[in-house]
Design a protein around this motif. Structure first.
Motif, mmCIF file in Angstrom:
data_model
loop_
_atom_site.group_PDB
_atom_site.id
_atom_site.type_symbol
_atom_site.label_atom_id
_atom_site.label_comp_id
_atom_site.label_asym_id
_atom_site.label_seq_id
_atom_site.Cartn_x
_atom_site.Cartn_y
_atom_site.Cartn_z
ATOM 1 N N SER A 1 0.842 -1.199 0.000
ATOM 2 C CA SER A 1 0.000 0.000 0.000
ATOM 3 C C SER A 1 0.875 1.246 0.000
ATOM 4 C CB SER A 1 -0.929 0.045 1.207
ATOM 5 O OG SER A 1 -1.624 1.282 1.247
ATOM 6 N N ALA A 2 0.511 2.183 -0.863
ATOM 7 C CA ALA A 2 1.246 3.445 -0.954
ATOM 8 C C ALA A 2 0.809 4.451 0.102
ATOM 9 C CB ALA A 2 1.073 4.049 -2.341
ATOM 10 N N GLY A 3 -0.195 4.120 0.903
ATOM 11 C CA GLY A 3 -0.649 5.031 1.950
ATOM 12 C C GLY A 3 -2.014 5.609 1.650
ATOM 13 N N LEU A 4 -2.357 6.678 2.337
ATOM 14 C CA LEU A 4 -3.672 7.291 2.176
ATOM 15 C C LEU A 4 -3.908 7.741 0.738
ATOM 16 C CD1 LEU A 4 -4.336 9.594 5.256
ATOM 17 C CD2 LEU A 4 -5.371 7.391 4.715
ATOM 18 N N ASP A 5 -5.147 7.713 0.345
ATOM 19 C CA ASP A 5 -5.550 8.305 -0.923
ATOM 20 C C ASP A 5 -5.426 9.817 -0.757
ATOM 21 O OD1 ASP A 5 -7.094 9.474 -3.019
ATOM 22 O OD2 ASP A 5 -8.117 7.553 -3.308
ATOM 23 N N LEU A 6 -4.375 10.380 -1.335
ATOM 24 C CA LEU A 6 -4.080 11.789 -1.086
ATOM 25 C C LEU A 6 -5.097 12.730 -1.712
ATOM 26 C CD1 LEU A 6 -0.187 11.869 -1.322
ATOM 27 C CD2 LEU A 6 -1.653 11.716 0.694
ATOM 28 N N ALA B 1 -9.936 10.531 8.460
ATOM 29 C CA ALA B 1 -9.223 10.307 9.719
ATOM 30 C C ALA B 1 -9.945 9.270 10.571
ATOM 31 C CB ALA B 1 -9.087 11.621 10.481
ATOM 32 N N SER B 2 -11.258 9.339 10.600
ATOM 33 C CA SER B 2 -12.039 8.371 11.377
ATOM 34 C C SER B 2 -11.875 6.962 10.819
ATOM 35 C CB SER B 2 -13.524 8.764 11.372
ATOM 36 O OG SER B 2 -13.723 9.991 12.024
ATOM 37 N N ALA B 3 -11.821 6.849 9.487
ATOM 38 C CA ALA B 3 -11.647 5.536 8.867
ATOM 39 C C ALA B 3 -10.287 4.947 9.194
ATOM 40 C CB ALA B 3 -11.833 5.648 7.352
ATOM 41 N N VAL B 4 -9.250 5.781 9.182
ATOM 42 C CA VAL B 4 -7.907 5.306 9.529
ATOM 43 C C VAL B 4 -7.865 4.851 10.980
ATOM 44 C CG1 VAL B 4 -5.498 5.969 9.828
ATOM 45 C CG2 VAL B 4 -6.750 6.725 7.811
ATOM 46 N N LYS B 5 -8.383 5.690 11.879
ATOM 47 C CA LYS B 5 -8.371 5.357 13.307
ATOM 48 C C LYS B 5 -9.125 4.066 13.575
ATOM 49 C CE LYS B 5 -9.190 7.423 17.861
ATOM 50 N NZ LYS B 5 -9.806 6.232 18.462
ATOM 51 N N GLN B 6 -10.293 3.929 12.947
ATOM 52 C CA GLN B 6 -11.085 2.724 13.154
ATOM 53 C C GLN B 6 -10.344 1.492 12.633
ATOM 54 O OE1 GLN B 6 -14.693 2.405 10.858
ATOM 55 N NE2 GLN B 6 -15.601 0.913 12.251
#
Length: 254
Positions: free
Chosen positions: A62-67, A80-85
């Protein structure tokens, strides 16, 4: 949403879950993260499921968040909520999650990798937390990383933002095993079978115990640990496990 995650049974008790955005280098979109959490929820409903092998389709894990989403101010809170969850679900799920990392795991992708219980990396894998270079703070992955990486190494990872190879990642605690890329899946299945050799409920309780031991703002009290230990020692699985050891046979788990 279902197409963003590929899920298949690879062995009894073992499920393969794969990020399926190869053309976007498996960038962690909101829908992909929500799909992963939904898939974990569904897998947990079947007690036969015990191990998840998490990977990525295409050239990288994975390259990380969809920027593009990260740059959309109307989506910041949801992203942010999706990442934290997702990070919480990976750490808290009773399923043992094995990450298989090829190509690279960057930023949020490296955070997802680090939230898994065990990480197996290909020899050519590279890992980095380049958030500082993009004007972002690695706040959401900090809780995961602070328990895995020594302070000096963590400072280097986050302040420099430079990629490290698999050998260095293993040295600092981000990776547990390194294998040729062609052996990633087979090695993960072997590791999964080692997990399956433990009692199902004992493994679940062990993961929960690890969660308590490393919980933020919490400390595992000695009495609590003793109580948990004694409760486990009186379980059916403890009796079967000890009997099997004494009789020099494999335990017969449910």
């Amino acid at each position: 949403m279902a197409n963003l995650i590929l899920s298949e049974r690879v062995a009894r008790g073992v499920q393969s879950v794969t990020f399926n955005r190869p053309n976007q280098r498996n960038a962690l979109s909101i829908e992909l993260l929500e799909s992963l959490c939904l898939e974990l929820n569904q897998l947990e409903q079947d007690q036969e499921n015990r191990v998840v092998i998490l990977g990525g389709k295409g050239k990288v894990f994975s390259a990380g968040l969809d920027l593009r989403e990260a740059a959309d101010m109307t989506l910041v809170q949801r992203s942010a909520s999706a990442v934290k969850q997702t990070l919480s679900r990976l750490r808290e799920t009773p399923l043992v999650v094995i990450a298989t990392v090829h190509g690279g795991a960057f930023a949020g992708g490296a955070g997802v990798m680090a939230a898994c219980d065990i990480v197996i990396a290909a020899e050519d894998a590279r890992i980095s937390f380049p958030e500082a270079r993009r004007g972002l703070l690695p706040a959401l992955v900090m809780e995961v990383l602070r328990h895995k990486v020594r302070e000096g190494d963590l400072r280097e990872l986050l302040l420099l933002g430079e990629p490290v190879d698999a050998a260095r990642a293993q040295q600092i605690g981000l990776v547990q095993r390194i294998v040729p890329a062609a052996q990633l899946r087979d090695t993960a299945i072997v590791v999964a079978r080692s997990v399956l050799a433990g009692g199902p409920e004992t493994i679940r309780q062990t993961k929960a115990l690890l969660g308590v031991a490393f919980a933020e703002h919490e400390s595992a009290e000695e009495d609590d640990l003793i109580d948990l230990h004694l409760a486990a020692r009186h379980s059916d699985e403890a009796r079967e496990g000890l009997a099997a050891f004494l009789q020099k046979r494999d335990p017969k788990w449910p």
